[in-house]
Design a protein around this motif. Sequence first.
Motif, mmCIF file in Angstrom:
data_model
loop_
_atom_site.group_PDB
_atom_site.id
_atom_site.type_symbol
_atom_site.label_atom_id
_atom_site.label_comp_id
_atom_site.label_asym_id
_atom_site.label_seq_id
_atom_site.Cartn_x
_atom_site.Cartn_y
_atom_site.Cartn_z
ATOM 1 N N ALA A 16 41.724 42.428 40.691
ATOM 2 C CA ALA A 16 41.843 42.265 39.316
ATOM 3 C C ALA A 16 43.140 40.789 39.298
ATOM 4 C CB ALA A 16 44.044 43.147 39.614
ATOM 5 N N SER A 17 43.062 39.832 39.538
ATOM 6 C CA SER A 17 44.031 38.284 39.253
ATOM 7 C C SER A 17 42.648 37.746 39.189
ATOM 8 C CB SER A 17 44.350 38.202 40.809
ATOM 9 O OG SER A 17 43.644 37.685 41.082
ATOM 10 N N SER A 18 41.497 38.152 38.476
ATOM 11 C CA SER A 18 40.482 36.744 38.560
ATOM 12 C C SER A 18 41.012 36.739 37.580
ATOM 13 C CB SER A 18 39.121 37.947 38.758
ATOM 14 O OG SER A 18 38.698 37.912 37.799
ATOM 15 N N GLY B 126 43.808 43.743 44.997
ATOM 16 C CA GLY B 126 43.770 42.304 45.312
ATOM 17 C C GLY B 126 44.228 41.465 46.695
ATOM 18 N N ARG B 127 44.306 40.793 47.013
ATOM 19 C CA ARG B 127 44.301 40.342 48.123
ATOM 20 C C ARG B 127 45.474 39.374 48.418
ATOM 21 N NH1 ARG B 127 41.109 34.670 49.432
ATOM 22 N NH2 ARG B 127 40.967 34.047 47.281
ATOM 23 N N ASN B 128 46.082 39.296 46.965
ATOM 24 C CA ASN B 128 47.586 38.109 47.144
ATOM 25 C C ASN B 128 48.421 39.630 46.234
ATOM 26 O OD1 ASN B 128 49.398 37.536 46.000
ATOM 27 N ND2 ASN B 128 48.110 35.060 46.286
ATOM 28 N N ASP C 278 41.924 41.977 51.653
ATOM 29 C CA ASP C 278 41.490 40.912 51.698
ATOM 30 C C ASP C 278 39.704 41.501 51.466
ATOM 31 O OD1 ASP C 278 39.970 38.481 52.401
ATOM 32 O OD2 ASP C 278 41.825 37.536 53.215
ATOM 33 N N PHE C 279 39.230 41.204 50.975
ATOM 34 C CA PHE C 279 37.050 41.582 50.962
ATOM 35 C C PHE C 279 36.612 40.530 51.679
ATOM 36 C CE2 PHE C 279 38.930 43.980 47.169
ATOM 37 C CZ PHE C 279 38.498 44.692 47.579
ATOM 38 N N SER C 280 36.988 39.613 52.303
ATOM 39 C CA SER C 280 36.503 38.697 52.962
ATOM 40 C C SER C 280 36.937 38.400 54.498
ATOM 41 C CB SER C 280 37.479 36.923 53.357
ATOM 42 O OG SER C 280 38.708 37.120 53.893
ATOM 43 N N PHE D 31 22.869 30.509 47.937
ATOM 44 C CA PHE D 31 23.707 31.218 48.441
ATOM 45 C C PHE D 31 24.319 32.012 47.204
ATOM 46 C CE2 PHE D 31 22.571 27.862 51.937
ATOM 47 C CZ PHE D 31 22.160 28.394 52.199
ATOM 48 N N TYR D 32 25.767 31.438 46.637
ATOM 49 C CA TYR D 32 25.924 31.877 45.907
ATOM 50 C C TYR D 32 25.271 33.402 45.041
ATOM 51 C CZ TYR D 32 28.735 33.533 41.765
ATOM 52 O OH TYR D 32 29.415 34.206 40.180
ATOM 53 N N GLY D 33 23.747 32.975 44.750
ATOM 54 C CA GLY D 33 23.372 33.208 43.687
ATOM 55 C C GLY D 33 22.394 34.693 44.348
ATOM 56 N N PHE E 101 28.135 30.722 32.482
ATOM 57 C CA PHE E 101 29.335 30.341 32.555
ATOM 58 C C PHE E 101 30.720 30.402 32.166
ATOM 59 C CE2 PHE E 101 25.934 26.823 32.842
ATOM 60 C CZ PHE E 101 25.927 26.516 34.133
ATOM 61 N N VAL E 102 31.649 30.407 33.101
ATOM 62 C CA VAL E 102 32.753 31.008 32.338
ATOM 63 C C VAL E 102 34.110 30.346 33.260
ATOM 64 C CG1 VAL E 102 34.274 32.699 31.726
ATOM 65 C CG2 VAL E 102 32.223 33.257 32.620
ATOM 66 N N SER E 103 34.760 29.825 31.956
ATOM 67 C CA SER E 103 36.364 29.063 32.451
ATOM 68 C C SER E 103 37.117 29.293 33.218
ATOM 69 C CB SER E 103 36.804 27.924 31.303
ATOM 70 O OG SER E 103 35.672 27.442 29.707
ATOM 71 N N THR E 104 36.830 29.470 33.919
ATOM 72 C CA THR E 104 37.882 30.152 35.116
ATOM 73 C C THR E 104 38.510 29.482 35.954
ATOM 74 O OG1 THR E 104 36.600 31.378 36.317
ATOM 75 C CG2 THR E 104 36.906 32.900 34.299
ATOM 76 N N PRO E 105 39.576 29.936 36.932
ATOM 77 C CA PRO E 105 39.894 29.170 38.264
ATOM 78 C C PRO E 105 38.468 29.108 38.698
ATOM 79 C CG PRO E 105 41.533 30.231 38.151
ATOM 80 C CD PRO E 105 40.329 31.002 37.410
HETATM 81 N N1 LIG Z 1 33.561 31.780 36.073
HETATM 82 C C1 LIG Z 1 32.359 31.912 36.013
HETATM 83 O O1 LIG Z 1 31.851 30.838 35.600
HETATM 84 C C2 LIG Z 1 31.574 33.131 36.228
HETATM 85 C C3 LIG Z 1 30.197 33.485 35.639
HETATM 86 C C4 LIG Z 1 29.326 34.109 36.796
HETATM 87 C C5 LIG Z 1 30.176 35.275 37.483
HETATM 88 N N2 LIG Z 1 31.386 34.953 37.901
HETATM 89 C C6 LIG Z 1 32.181 36.787 38.691
HETATM 90 O O2 LIG Z 1 33.349 36.558 37.339
HETATM 91 C C7 LIG Z 1 33.975 37.378 39.115
HETATM 92 C C8 LIG Z 1 35.315 36.973 38.401
HETATM 93 O O3 LIG Z 1 35.845 35.357 38.409
HETATM 94 P P1 LIG Z 1 36.663 35.131 37.662
HETATM 95 O O4 LIG Z 1 35.182 33.074 36.991
HETATM 96 O O5 LIG Z 1 37.710 35.423 37.241
HETATM 97 O O6 LIG Z 1 36.500 34.213 38.821
HETATM 98 P P2 LIG Z 1 38.520 33.732 39.671
HETATM 99 O O7 LIG Z 1 39.826 33.823 38.391
HETATM 100 O O8 LIG Z 1 38.932 32.743 40.041
HETATM 101 O O9 LIG Z 1 38.652 35.320 39.962
HETATM 102 C C9 LIG Z 1 38.224 35.611 41.588
HETATM 103 C C10 LIG Z 1 38.307 36.743 41.852
HETATM 104 O O10 LIG Z 1 38.413 37.018 43.041
HETATM 105 C C11 LIG Z 1 39.602 37.484 44.149
HETATM 106 N N3 LIG Z 1 39.171 37.238 45.638
HETATM 107 C C12 LIG Z 1 38.650 36.118 46.022
HETATM 108 N N4 LIG Z 1 38.008 36.016 47.091
HETATM 109 C C13 LIG Z 1 38.962 37.445 48.162
HETATM 110 C C14 LIG Z 1 38.800 37.917 49.111
HETATM 111 N N5 LIG Z 1 38.492 37.630 50.086
HETATM 112 N N6 LIG Z 1 39.603 39.522 48.779
HETATM 113 C C15 LIG Z 1 39.828 39.709 48.008
HETATM 114 N N7 LIG Z 1 39.561 38.681 46.515
HETATM 115 C C16 LIG Z 1 39.101 37.873 47.030
HETATM 116 C C17 LIG Z 1 40.331 36.021 43.310
HETATM 117 O O11 LIG Z 1 41.681 36.614 43.919
HETATM 118 P P3 LIG Z 1 43.275 35.795 44.159
HETATM 119 O O12 LIG Z 1 43.655 35.376 42.687
HETATM 120 O O13 LIG Z 1 43.833 35.933 45.374
HETATM 121 O O14 LIG Z 1 42.654 34.289 44.930
HETATM 122 C C18 LIG Z 1 39.925 36.511 41.823
HETATM 123 O O15 LIG Z 1 41.217 37.703 41.825
HETATM 124 C C19 LIG Z 1 33.678 36.680 40.370
HETATM 125 O O16 LIG Z 1 33.188 38.204 40.535
HETATM 126 C C20 LIG Z 1 31.634 36.108 39.390
HETATM 127 O O17 LIG Z 1 31.597 35.890 40.710
HETATM 128 C C21 LIG Z 1 32.133 33.935 36.954
#
Ligand SMILES: NC(=O)c1ccc[n+]([C@@H]2O[C@H](COP(=O)([O-])OP(=O)(O)OC[C@H]3O[C@@H](n4cnc5c(N)ncnc54)[C@H](OP(=O)(O)O)[C@@H]3O)[C@@H](O)[C@H]2O)c1
Length: 245
Positions: free
Chosen positions: A12-14, A35-37, A62-64, A150-152, A183-187
Amino acid sequence: MNDTQHIVVVGASSAIAHDTSRLYAKEGARFTLVGRNLQKLENCKKDLIARGAGDVKLLEQDFSKPFESQNLLGQIQKPIHTTLVAHGILGDQEKLLQCSQSRKELFQTNTMSVIEFTSELIEPMKDQGFGNIAIISSVAGDRGRQSNFFYGTSKAALTAFASGLRNYLNPFKVHVMTVNPGFVSTPMTADIEQGPLFASSKVVARDIKRGLEKRRNILYTPGFWRYIMLIIRNIPENIFKRLKL
Ligand SMILES: NC(=O)c1ccc[n+]([C@@H]2O[C@H](COP(=O)([O-])OP(=O)(O)OC[C@H]3O[C@@H](n4cnc5c(N)ncnc54)[C@H](OP(=O)(O)O)[C@@H]3O)[C@@H](O)[C@H]2O)c1
């Protein structure tokens, strides 16, 4: 949507998930945030309530590492109108080439945990006979490239899983949407140089909500990625293997 909708947001923090949650909060939805945090989840909760959300419950996970998916799902109130599964990590391709532990963590986080969590949703969703599940995969899952295979691969498995799940749940009136962002501008992409193909998480969030309302099956977001990936998927392998992508 009425004000009693219950939305479950995993990861949810994504940035993408939170911007999507904000759109539902405006409509008075209730939430379960996973979420994990916990501190980050508390911040999300405050923000969503300030924007009009009803009750917001928090679940720490935590999903790791392998986890008790049944136990986690047992703590989530039913019915569930919409689940958005958003957590994931990008991983470091160079490290992934070298380190078994990194590979295990990537596939546990991005793939196994999503399959485990979502599989435990199947029976309750079948029983209730309505609702949506949106799984965030990626355009990277459409074709393996040398820079991030790997990610792919971790996302390609989700794309196949979501396709099968959509087919399986269709007779039960439960809709499954695969979300393929470009591509999305996120952390997650903070360390990558941002070019013209980058979109904001707000644009992607709006596409996700609209896609769910229109019961889209496979959502490319922004929409132009559908055409980019059509081209990428159709490059003959003999040419593709020579490209530096
Ligand atoms: N950004 C891009 O360009 C892009 C492109 C294609 C697909 N996506 C996908 O979009 C989704 C959302 O990503 P985002 O771009 O919004 O990035 P983001 O803001 O970095 O979010 C990643 C999220 O995953 C959580 N997370 C990571 N490891 C975890 C773990 N071990 N256990 C539980 N939660 C965990 C993070 O939690 P914390 O906040 O606690 O770290 C955060 O909530 C992801 O599945 C990503 O692969 C992103």
